[in-house]
Design an enzyme around this catalytic site. Structure first.
Site, PDB file in Angstrom:
ATOM      1  N   CYS A  44      -0.583   9.647   0.768  1.00 52.90           N
ATOM      2  CA  CYS A  44      -1.955   9.399   1.235  1.00 52.90           C
ATOM      3  C   CYS A  44      -2.011   8.048   1.960  1.00 52.90           C
ATOM      4  O   CYS A  44      -1.276   7.831   2.922  1.00 52.90           O
ATOM      5  CB  CYS A  44      -2.925   9.488   0.067  1.00 52.90           C
ATOM      6  N   LEU A  45      -2.847   7.122   1.535  1.00 50.21           N
ATOM      7  CA  LEU A  45      -2.925   5.819   2.190  1.00 50.21           C
ATOM      8  C   LEU A  45      -1.602   5.068   2.092  1.00 50.21           C
ATOM      9  O   LEU A  45      -1.264   4.268   2.969  1.00 50.21           O
ATOM     10  CB  LEU A  45      -4.034   4.971   1.554  1.00 50.21           C
TER      11      LEU A  45
END
Length: 685
Positions: free
Chosen positions: A416-417
């Site tokens: 994800c991030l």
């Protein structure tokens, strides 16, 4: 010809005026106020013309005739100054402090501007709290754009009236059929992901009237908010999104009188379900007001029920703890693996219960695994920026891994991030000639944010300014703000269906490891989150080649390490067609996997999962790039988890023969074992 004596030179006349003024007003003479210097005695010496300066020899001056004396000099000669009494010197207990220098005009201006800006920040922050973090100005602009263009589109208006009449006719025909004893055919079907009206009770009158009317209204509203010529695309999406949120509030499934399943449950239990639901609601409200954690989060404690893969914390700085996991095989893959999770959540999404733990599975496959555990920042970390996360996170971890294992290269994984951060890190390393990455794995991670799904509706300039003011006031973005945003993206399941099930059906949702993890969120520092949203979500600087790291631009095309990218089919945070852009933004070899499930369930899908399916694509540099939809339509789904093919891919890209697993930590190199996993940072609330 000789000048008349009455006209003295200008400097002399100026000095005469000054002397006369000083004599006439003794208070203006600085010497008369000094406690250490006695006053001059001017009574014995008449003042004529110019008073010579003290301790200096008077300049010879030309004698002037008495008849030609100026009027000013005559007036001065008539003045006699009385001798002043000397004042005793003042004795101070401490020396006088030197006078402070007055602030410069630039400093005053800067201080004033900062004060004005701080006032704006404070007012906006308080407004944002009252508004739930949603900018009314942004909504107003979107709705005014939509309404103005709809008002000047008579053709669209006529179309909506026509469609409305057709829908009413179809609904009445079906209801008449049912009232006359027929089964009838539903005039509209709910969307595939909408399970609110899936029960057989909803097909019988009058509940079929409620559900069909709602679905037709939902369909009509979608037509009314889309396809209007001239409306800005982002404004159209905002109006459609919030219109859908408003309609979901009034769904017949949310009310006792119009929900057949609720009516049947209430009759069956004699209303006890409503009493239980009311009790659950009171308990939840009390927890929110008191700030206590959810029960699910307490039931699953890291290190006991979750995050329990054996390991040691071998490095710690102000932002991360690095966990090294204990080997379980005699031989290990020669290239270690670094896992960089998203900093918005705790790392143990990849180390849930043993049966669902990706980390435990990797250790069992013979990989030497390291994982970053992010600190939960507070107001003292407000000035940590995105580049601080890069330096104190992946780069510091790479240094530690190499010192502990002696490996020249390391596999990198970002989720994800964390995947976005790893792509920035990899691009900067490639620019600087740092080739320590053997490969790069991106799990549900975006590098191009032009198609970031409905989450992008919350990242326009006005909305970001509001968030920045909230973070400026507190120093961070609280986890509840992000949780509310993610809940809105799936309001049917995470808000309304949840409320009906718990507060009206009286059924508490069974606690689960994944559910507990989703509530165990973290905060985000003011500076870092602002930079992340502006440079990536709003401006798309990374994909467009405008991002600057350490004073120089970085480019994804510079990454030479092979890439394995995973996207999930039903991802509402990182849509798979957005993740697919990695295949042509990164010019090294890219293997792309499209897997079943959502943002979390698709990633946490171990071998043996009955619903797990995947599709693979390998793209080599120089070959043509297929479009996402065309490729997905041409490749059949393969049953099974993506974990196995990915592990084989890492073994091939890492190369080398298996080795004896490295020791836990390396005290001689400055990385001693600090404590047992899962460490301290994961426990921070």
């Amino acid at each position: 010809m000789t000048k008349p004596a009455s006209k003295a030179p200008r400097p002399v006349r100026a000095r005469a005026k000054a002397a006369a003024s000083a004599v006439a007003s003794p208070a203006s003479d600085p010497q008369m106020h000094s406690p250490d210097i006695a006053p001059m005695d001017t009574a014995e010496t008449p003042v004529t013309g110019v008073q010579p300066a003290p301790e200096k020899t008077a300049r010879p001056r030309r004698k002037a005739a008495p008849a030609q004396t100026t009027e000013q000099e005559t007036h001065v000669n008539q003045i006699k100054v009385e001798p002043a009494k000397a004042e005793p010197a003042v004795k101070l207990p401490v020396p006088l402090a030197p006078a402070a220098e007055a602030p410069s005009e630039t400093e005053v201006k800067r201080s004033a501007e900062e004060a004005f800006a701080s006032l704006d920040h404070y007012v906006h922050a308080q407004m944002a709290k009252l508004e739930g973090g949603i900018s009314p100005i942004s909504l107003g602009l979107a709705y005014s754009d939509w309404a103005a263009h709809l008002a000047m589109s008579p053709g669209k208006q006529a179309e909506l009236v026509w469609k409305s009449s057709r829908k009413v006719q179809r609904l009445m025909a079906e209801m008449m059929c049912q009232m006359m004893g027929g089964d009838g055919v539903p005039c509209v079907e709910p969307l595939k992901q909408d399970r609110r009206f899936s029960g057989p009770e909803w097909s019988k009158f009058p509940f079929s009237l409620y559900s069909q009317s709602f679905l037709l209204a939902q369909q009509w509203w979608h037509n009314a908010t889309t396809g209007i010529h001239g409306v800005e695309d982002k404004h159209e999406k905002v109006v459609e999104f919030y219109g859908r949120q408003l309609l979901d509030m009034f769904s017949p499934s949310n009310f006792l009188a119009t929900n057949p399943q609720l009516i049947a449950r209430t009759k069956e239990e004699g209303g006890k379900n409503l009493l239980r639901g009311a009790q659950y609601m009171i308990e939840d409200m009390a927890k929110k007001l008191s700030g206590k954690d959810d029960a699910a989060s307490i039931e699953f404690t890291p290190g006991e029920e979750v995050a329990c893969t054996p390991g040691k914390v071998v490095f710690r700085n102000r932002l991360i703890e690095l966990i090294q996991y204990a080997p379980t095989t005699e031989k290990a893959h020669a290239t270690p693996l670094l896992i960089v999770p998203a900093w918005i959540m705790k790392y143990y999404i990849l180390d849930l219960a043993p049966k669902d733990s990706l980390i435990k599975w990797l250790v069992g496959q013979g990989f030497t695994v390291f994982c970053i555990s992010w600190k939960n920042p507070d107001e003292g970390d407000r000035d940590l920026g995105f580049d601080d996360y890069r330096r104190l996170g992946p780069l510091a971890a790479l240094d530690a891994i190499q010192a502990i294992t002696g490996a020249k290269k390391v596999h990198g994984l970002g989720y994800c991030l964390g995947g976005t951060l790893m792509s920035v890190t990899a691009a900067a390393m490639a620019r600087d000639g740092d080739d320590r990455l053997a490969s790069l794995t991106m799990l549900a991670a975006q590098v191009d944010f032009t198609e970031a799904g409905e989450l992008s509706l919350f990242t326009n300039a006005d909305q970001l300014a509001l968030l920045e003011d909230m973070m400026w006031d507190e120093g961070y973005l609280d986890k509840t703000a992000m949780a509310g945003t993610f809940s809105m993206l799936k309001s049917q399941d995470l808000i309304w269906s949840h409320m009906v099930r718990e507060y009206m059906m009286g059924e508490r949702e069974a606690a689960s490891e994944l559910g507990a993890w989703s509530k165990d969120a973290t905060r985000m520092p003011y500076k870092m989150h602002s930079e992340y949203l502006r440079h990536l979500f709003l401006n798309n600087d990374l994909a467009d080649g405008r991002m600057v790291v350490d004073g120089a631009h970085i480019y994804l095309a510079d990454i030479k390490a092979p890439v394995f990218a995973v996207a999930t089919e039903h991802d509402h945070i990182a849509p798979w067609n957005s993740v697919f852009k990695l295949t042509y933004l990164i010019r090294s070899g890219v293997t792309f996997a499209l897997v079943s499930g959502g943002h979390n369930t698709g990633i946490v899908a171990p071998p043996g999962s009955p619903r797990a399916k995947h599709r693979l694509m390998s793209h080599e540099p120089g070959s043509a790039h297929p479009g996402p939809k065309e490729w997905a339509a041409s490749v059949p789904k393969v049953p099974g988890s993506w974990w196995g093919p990915w592990a084989e891919w890492m073994r091939k890209t890492g190369g080398g023969e298996d080795v004896t697993p490295p020791p836990m930590g390396n005290a001689e190199a400055g990385y001693p074992v600090i404590e047992a996993a899962p460490g301290s940072y994961v426990m921070m609330r």
